[in-house]
Design a protein around this motif. Structure first.
Motif, PDB file in Angstrom:
ATOM      1  N   MET A 152     -27.642  -1.239  33.131  1.00 52.98           N
ATOM      2  CA  MET A 152     -28.051  -2.624  32.909  1.00 52.98           C
ATOM      3  C   MET A 152     -27.069  -3.579  33.575  1.00 52.98           C
ATOM      4  O   MET A 152     -25.875  -3.269  33.698  1.00 52.98           O
ATOM      5  CB  MET A 152     -28.102  -2.942  31.409  1.00 52.98           C
ATOM      6  CG  MET A 152     -29.162  -2.204  30.634  1.00 52.98           C
ATOM      7  SD  MET A 152     -29.236  -2.732  28.905  1.00 52.98           S
ATOM      8  CE  MET A 152     -29.943  -4.367  29.059  1.00 52.98           C
ATOM      9  N   ARG A 153     -27.556  -4.760  33.968  1.00 54.67           N
ATOM     10  CA  ARG A 153     -26.687  -5.765  34.566  1.00 54.67           C
ATOM     11  C   ARG A 153     -25.741  -6.319  33.491  1.00 54.67           C
ATOM     12  O   ARG A 153     -26.173  -6.715  32.408  1.00 54.67           O
ATOM     13  CB  ARG A 153     -27.503  -6.898  35.163  1.00 54.67           C
ATOM     14  CG  ARG A 153     -28.361  -6.506  36.343  1.00 54.67           C
ATOM     15  CD  ARG A 153     -28.787  -7.720  37.165  1.00 54.67           C
ATOM     16  NE  ARG A 153     -28.795  -8.978  36.458  1.00 54.67           N
ATOM     17  CZ  ARG A 153     -29.897  -9.579  35.972  1.00 54.67           C
ATOM     18  NH1 ARG A 153     -31.072  -8.980  36.078  1.00 54.67           N
ATOM     19  NH2 ARG A 153     -29.812 -10.736  35.368  1.00 54.67           N
ATOM     20  N   VAL A 154     -24.468  -6.377  33.826  1.00 50.07           N
ATOM     21  CA  VAL A 154     -23.464  -6.858  32.876  1.00 50.07           C
ATOM     22  C   VAL A 154     -23.672  -8.338  32.558  1.00 50.07           C
ATOM     23  O   VAL A 154     -23.418  -8.783  31.429  1.00 50.07           O
ATOM     24  CB  VAL A 154     -22.053  -6.586  33.435  1.00 50.07           C
ATOM     25  CG1 VAL A 154     -20.983  -7.284  32.601  1.00 50.07           C
ATOM     26  CG2 VAL A 154     -21.791  -5.081  33.474  1.00 50.07           C
ATOM     27  N   ASP A 155     -24.176  -9.109  33.519  1.00 45.50           N
ATOM     28  CA  ASP A 155     -24.343 -10.543  33.263  1.00 45.50           C
ATOM     29  C   ASP A 155     -25.405 -10.843  32.207  1.00 45.50           C
ATOM     30  O   ASP A 155     -25.476 -11.961  31.686  1.00 45.50           O
ATOM     31  CB  ASP A 155     -24.619 -11.314  34.551  1.00 45.50           C
ATOM     32  CG  ASP A 155     -25.903 -10.887  35.257  1.00 45.50           C
ATOM     33  OD1 ASP A 155     -26.653 -10.050  34.713  1.00 45.50           O
ATOM     34  OD2 ASP A 155     -26.153 -11.397  36.371  1.00 45.50           O
ATOM     35  N   LEU A 156     -26.209  -9.854  31.848  1.00 43.57           N
ATOM     36  CA  LEU A 156     -27.176 -10.044  30.767  1.00 43.57           C
ATOM     37  C   LEU A 156     -26.472 -10.254  29.423  1.00 43.57           C
ATOM     38  O   LEU A 156     -27.057 -10.786  28.485  1.00 43.57           O
ATOM     39  CB  LEU A 156     -28.104  -8.835  30.669  1.00 43.57           C
ATOM     40  CG  LEU A 156     -29.065  -8.613  31.845  1.00 43.57           C
ATOM     41  CD1 LEU A 156     -29.796  -7.281  31.679  1.00 43.57           C
ATOM     42  CD2 LEU A 156     -30.065  -9.757  31.935  1.00 43.57           C
ATOM     43  N   PHE A 157     -25.210  -9.812  29.340  1.00 47.54           N
ATOM     44  CA  PHE A 157     -24.455  -9.873  28.086  1.00 47.54           C
ATOM     45  C   PHE A 157     -23.495 -11.058  28.061  1.00 47.54           C
ATOM     46  O   PHE A 157     -22.577 -11.105  27.237  1.00 47.54           O
ATOM     47  CB  PHE A 157     -23.687  -8.561  27.882  1.00 47.54           C
ATOM     48  CG  PHE A 157     -24.593  -7.362  27.822  1.00 47.54           C
ATOM     49  CD1 PHE A 157     -25.176  -6.965  26.629  1.00 47.54           C
ATOM     50  CD2 PHE A 157     -24.887  -6.641  28.977  1.00 47.54           C
ATOM     51  CE1 PHE A 157     -26.031  -5.872  26.581  1.00 47.54           C
ATOM     52  CE2 PHE A 157     -25.734  -5.542  28.931  1.00 47.54           C
ATOM     53  CZ  PHE A 157     -26.312  -5.158  27.736  1.00 47.54           C
ATOM     54  N   ASP A 158     -23.719 -12.020  28.935  1.00 46.07           N
ATOM     55  CA  ASP A 158     -22.855 -13.205  28.997  1.00 46.07           C
ATOM     56  C   ASP A 158     -23.385 -14.294  28.074  1.00 46.07           C
ATOM     57  O   ASP A 158     -24.586 -14.362  27.800  1.00 46.07           O
ATOM     58  CB  ASP A 158     -22.795 -13.721  30.432  1.00 46.07           C
ATOM     59  CG  ASP A 158     -21.525 -14.519  30.707  1.00 46.07           C
ATOM     60  OD1 ASP A 158     -20.709 -14.675  29.773  1.00 46.07           O
ATOM     61  OD2 ASP A 158     -21.362 -14.991  31.841  1.00 46.07           O
ATOM     62  N   PHE A 159     -22.493 -15.126  27.560  1.00 47.50           N
ATOM     63  CA  PHE A 159     -22.871 -16.325  26.805  1.00 47.50           C
ATOM     64  C   PHE A 159     -21.689 -17.283  26.815  1.00 47.50           C
ATOM     65  O   PHE A 159     -20.552 -16.883  27.068  1.00 47.50           O
ATOM     66  CB  PHE A 159     -23.301 -15.982  25.366  1.00 47.50           C
ATOM     67  CG  PHE A 159     -22.269 -15.233  24.559  1.00 47.50           C
ATOM     68  CD1 PHE A 159     -21.310 -15.904  23.816  1.00 47.50           C
ATOM     69  CD2 PHE A 159     -22.265 -13.844  24.527  1.00 47.50           C
ATOM     70  CE1 PHE A 159     -20.361 -15.225  23.065  1.00 47.50           C
ATOM     71  CE2 PHE A 159     -21.322 -13.148  23.782  1.00 47.50           C
ATOM     72  CZ  PHE A 159     -20.371 -13.838  23.050  1.00 47.50           C
ATOM     73  N   ALA A 170     -17.285  -4.305  36.348  1.00 46.38           N
ATOM     74  CA  ALA A 170     -18.429  -3.812  37.108  1.00 46.38           C
ATOM     75  C   ALA A 170     -19.613  -4.762  36.948  1.00 46.38           C
ATOM     76  O   ALA A 170     -19.698  -5.513  35.976  1.00 46.38           O
ATOM     77  CB  ALA A 170     -18.804  -2.414  36.636  1.00 46.38           C
ATOM     78  N   GLU A 171     -20.521  -4.728  37.901  1.00 40.66           N
ATOM     79  CA  GLU A 171     -21.728  -5.550  37.819  1.00 40.66           C
ATOM     80  C   GLU A 171     -22.831  -4.844  37.043  1.00 40.66           C
ATOM     81  O   GLU A 171     -23.763  -5.497  36.560  1.00 40.66           O
ATOM     82  CB  GLU A 171     -22.217  -5.896  39.228  1.00 40.66           C
ATOM     83  CG  GLU A 171     -21.256  -6.804  39.984  1.00 40.66           C
ATOM     84  CD  GLU A 171     -21.781  -7.188  41.354  1.00 40.66           C
ATOM     85  OE1 GLU A 171     -22.917  -6.775  41.695  1.00 40.66           O
ATOM     86  OE2 GLU A 171     -21.071  -7.914  42.076  1.00 40.66           O
ATOM     87  N   ASP A 172     -22.711  -3.520  36.916  1.00 33.27           N
ATOM     88  CA  ASP A 172     -23.702  -2.726  36.185  1.00 33.27           C
ATOM     89  C   ASP A 172     -22.979  -1.865  35.165  1.00 33.27           C
ATOM     90  O   ASP A 172     -21.907  -1.323  35.456  1.00 33.27           O
ATOM     91  CB  ASP A 172     -24.510  -1.851  37.143  1.00 33.27           C
ATOM     92  CG  ASP A 172     -25.744  -1.264  36.476  1.00 33.27           C
ATOM     93  OD1 ASP A 172     -25.599  -0.281  35.719  1.00 33.27           O
ATOM     94  OD2 ASP A 172     -26.848  -1.786  36.706  1.00 33.27           O
ATOM     95  N   THR A 173     -23.550  -1.737  33.968  1.00 31.64           N
ATOM     96  CA  THR A 173     -22.893  -0.944  32.921  1.00 31.64           C
ATOM     97  C   THR A 173     -22.683   0.505  33.352  1.00 31.64           C
ATOM     98  O   THR A 173     -21.731   1.159  32.904  1.00 31.64           O
ATOM     99  CB  THR A 173     -23.716  -0.979  31.620  1.00 31.64           C
ATOM    100  OG1 THR A 173     -25.041  -0.488  31.891  1.00 31.64           O
ATOM    101  CG2 THR A 173     -23.802  -2.388  31.063  1.00 31.64           C
TER     102      THR A 173
END
Length: 341
Positions: free
Chosen positions: A1-8, A215-218
């Motif tokens: 999964m894309r790591v940026d999906l877990f940003d806030f 990393a950009e991907d998990t």
């Protein structure tokens, strides 16, 4: 999964610099299925069921932060994993001034020799002399506060007690299992009166828990291994809890990762001891736990990925947005959430 999906986005003022006083007065965000409620940690006896069991990590934080010199160069070291009777893996500040074989003087008669540098940038440090390393650290080390606290204030005498849980027994962690910081003898007595049991296991938390995911991907992120143990008697009691219809509720992600490392595909928990680098992301099938009590975690962190695996990413992003809007305190000294999928 894309790591940026877990940003806030997290406002800096939401980061707690001191714990709640008393500890069990901390706020608690309940996520029970689709239900969301504002509660306090003291409400736990009413939020759990008779026959449930809370599982705590009994690791004890050691004074793993060291400041020393190699010649004229200042060297900082944060120990993060024991590699032998006198050897520890450490993250080193000003590492460009260090070479394999150099000796570092940490003061108070404490010296260590630098060994190999790992692929992750950490160094092996071997402590000189015959005294147990734990005694050397008591003399020369200090409490290793998380970087998001240490960047805003210095560690002080209060942290020596504040950053240990009431269950701390097995020395070896360089970070506290912070969800358990909320518990007090009075709360434990109330839980017992409500028919809610508890067990302990050990996972020596490493400083790698605070490292950002670069990393950009998990799939490309490498977890740091941590040593843990759950004995046969404890494992069997937890299996009996579930057999009787009770729930196993991990207190903290460290307890959860230990249980999941010990659990088989059939959900049975077995005796286990060793290193674990388990990395839990959405899509993971939980085997040994039925719920989690945990604090609020860093954006893009492996721990936010873990809670998103348990409760769904969209649910957790909405819950964190709610917590930020409603003044919940984040991270090690912050408030708690009870996650019941």
């Amino acid at each position: 999964m894309r790591v940026d999906l877990f940003d806030f986005e997290l406002p800096p003022e939401r980061i707690a610099l001191r714990p709640a006083d008393p500890r069990d007065a901390a706020r608690l965000l309940l996520l029970d299925g689709a239900r969301t409620e504002d509660r306090t940690v003291r409400d736990l006896p009413a939020l759990l069921r008779q026959g449930d069991c809370l599982v705590f990590n009994d690791t004890r934080v050691i004074p793993a932060q060291l400041e020393g010199r190699r010649g004229e160069a200042r060297i900082g070291a944060t120990l993060h994993k024991r590699e032998g009777p006198r050897a520890w893996r450490a993250f080193v500040r000003n590492a460009k001034r260090l070479r394999d074989g150099d000796r570092i003087d940490f003061g108070e008669g404490v010296e260590a020799q630098a060994g190999e540098r790992g692929a992750d940038g950490s160094w092996q440090l071997t402590f000189a002399g015959d005294e147990p390393v734990e005694l050397l650290l008591e003399r020369a080390g200090r409490m290793p506060l998380p970087p998001y606290i240490a960047a805003r204030r210095a560690a002080d005498a209060a942290d020596a007690a504040d950053y240990q849980t009431m269950f701390a027994r097995e020395a070896g962690a360089v970070a506290a299992p912070t969800a358990a910081l909320h518990f007090t003898p009075a709360l434990m007595a109330a839980l017992a009166e409500a028919g809610i049991g508890h067990e302990t296991l050990t996972l020596h938390v490493g400083a790698g828990t605070f490292l950002p995911v670069k990393a950009e991907d998990t799939a490309d992120h490498a977890m740091h291994a941590e040593w843990g143990r759950i004995d046969a008697a404890t494992a069997e009691r937890l299996n009996q809890v579930r057999a009787r219809g009770g729930r196993v509720i991990a207190v903290g992600t460290t307890s959860l990762r230990t249980i999941e490392s010990a659990a088989g595909a059939d959900g049975r928990i077995a005796a286990w001891e060793g290193d674990t680098a388990i990395f839990i992301t959405p899509g993971y099938t939980f085997r040994g736990i039925d719920g989690l009590l945990t604090n609020f975690h860093l954006p893009r962190s492996t721990l936010f990925m873990l809670v998103s695996a348990l409760m769904r990413l969209d649910r957790m992003k909405a819950a964190y947005a709610y917590a930020i809007e409603n003044g919940y305190r984040f991270y090690s000294y912050g408030d708690a959430s009870l996650l019941l999928p």
